[in-house]
Design an enzyme around this catalytic site. Structure first.
Site, PDB file in Angstrom:
ATOM      1  CG  HIS A 195      -0.109  -0.068   2.517  1.00 56.98           C
ATOM      2  ND1 HIS A 195       0.369  -1.264   3.015  1.00 56.98           N
ATOM      3  CD2 HIS A 195       0.333   0.899   3.358  1.00 56.98           C
ATOM      4  CE1 HIS A 195       1.052  -1.035   4.116  1.00 56.98           C
ATOM      5  NE2 HIS A 195       1.059   0.267   4.352  1.00 56.98           N
TER       6      HIS A 195
ATOM      7  CG  HIS B  87       6.686   5.186   1.669  1.00 59.14           C
ATOM      8  ND1 HIS B  87       6.081   6.199   2.384  1.00 59.14           N
ATOM      9  CD2 HIS B  87       6.660   4.090   2.467  1.00 59.14           C
ATOM     10  CE1 HIS B  87       5.733   5.738   3.573  1.00 59.14           C
ATOM     11  NE2 HIS B  87       6.055   4.460   3.656  1.00 59.14           N
TER      12      HIS B  87
END
Lengths: 169, 169
Positions: free
Chosen positions: B34, B114
């Site tokens: 994720h 990220h």
């Protein structure tokens, strides 16, 4: 891709289910505790966008409903799986019928609403665990107001694609 | 309950991330790969329904966008975490700013989009893994068109509460 449709019941029920799944269900880490609404099925990647309107319609036609869990049951002798029995079954079975009618893939098993808490047990382990779980009781009652369309990753785990809120779509 | 808001990137990116997470990330089984949009935050159980309209509004204001992943980066020396760098950062940073403004809990770190693929490594392991990952390159480009509101179960794993489709809400 392989798709699935499931209800994640409210947190309290998931936490109870996980307390057993952690020890007895090798799928513990692949997906949160769930009520399968339709057995996983294969469809092309680009078919997912075509499924969404059907799922929205089914969600819109269904009002939020209460579920109760009072006991465990089992799929033995077909498989050594133990599950939390979800009652009443009617609303969930109606959703299942609509999904079977609208989406690809036909289930080979008759449909029983359930939350698996143990599977792939040896015969001895199954007898022990099932015997002891049947002795205890459960008293869980919560409201279900949504279901999820998921797809499976290469490692066997499941990711949510979209949520469908009951009464809204 | 503890809540989180994240993007599950398309399956191809998740599969690549999982090939590293499986070995190097102890959170591998707790949540699919994720992009965190807002650090996890505590809020009362009944607050979740108040968050939904804000999230719908932010989703509606944001069009689907392309992301590219070309290299890894790291949060060292703060932590020994390695991540897939997500570019361009602008749209994601704008979503993050809106979430910080509308929802409880303020992040203590500056925000960097990220996908974590390794964390909690020993110093030696970090040097080895980061060195070898920096040598290779990535060529991933996919479209992001939704994000998820999640809550954490007692075992540390995360369940999706609701999906917000970009451009729709």
């Amino acid at each position: 891709m392989k798709y699935g449709i499931a209800i994640f019941p409210p947190k309290k029920i998931q936490d109870v289910a996980n307390s057993y799944r952690k020890r007895y269900d090798p799928h513990y880490a692949l997906i949160p505790p769930h009520i399968t609404l339709k057995e996983p099925f294969e469809a092309e990647d680009n078919k997912i966008k075509e499924m969404v309107p059907h799922l929205k319609e089914i969600a819109k036609e269904t009002n939020p409903f209460d579920i109760e869990i009072n006991k465990v049951s089992s799929f033995a002798p077909v498989t050594n799986a133990i599950y939390l029995k979800v009652e009443p079954a009617e609303v969930i079975m109606t959703i299942n019928e609509k999904l079977e009618a609208k989406l690809p893939g036909k289930s080979e098993h008759s449909y029983v609403p359930h939350i698996t808490i143990a599977q792939k047990l040896s015969d001895d382990e199954f007898s022990d665990v099932y015997g002891s779980l049947r002795m205890g009781g459960f008293e869980l009652k919560e409201t279900v107001d949504r279901f999820q369309l998921l797809y499976q990753l290469e490692n066997g785990s499941w990711t949510v694609y979209e949520t469908f809120v009951l009464g809204e779509g």
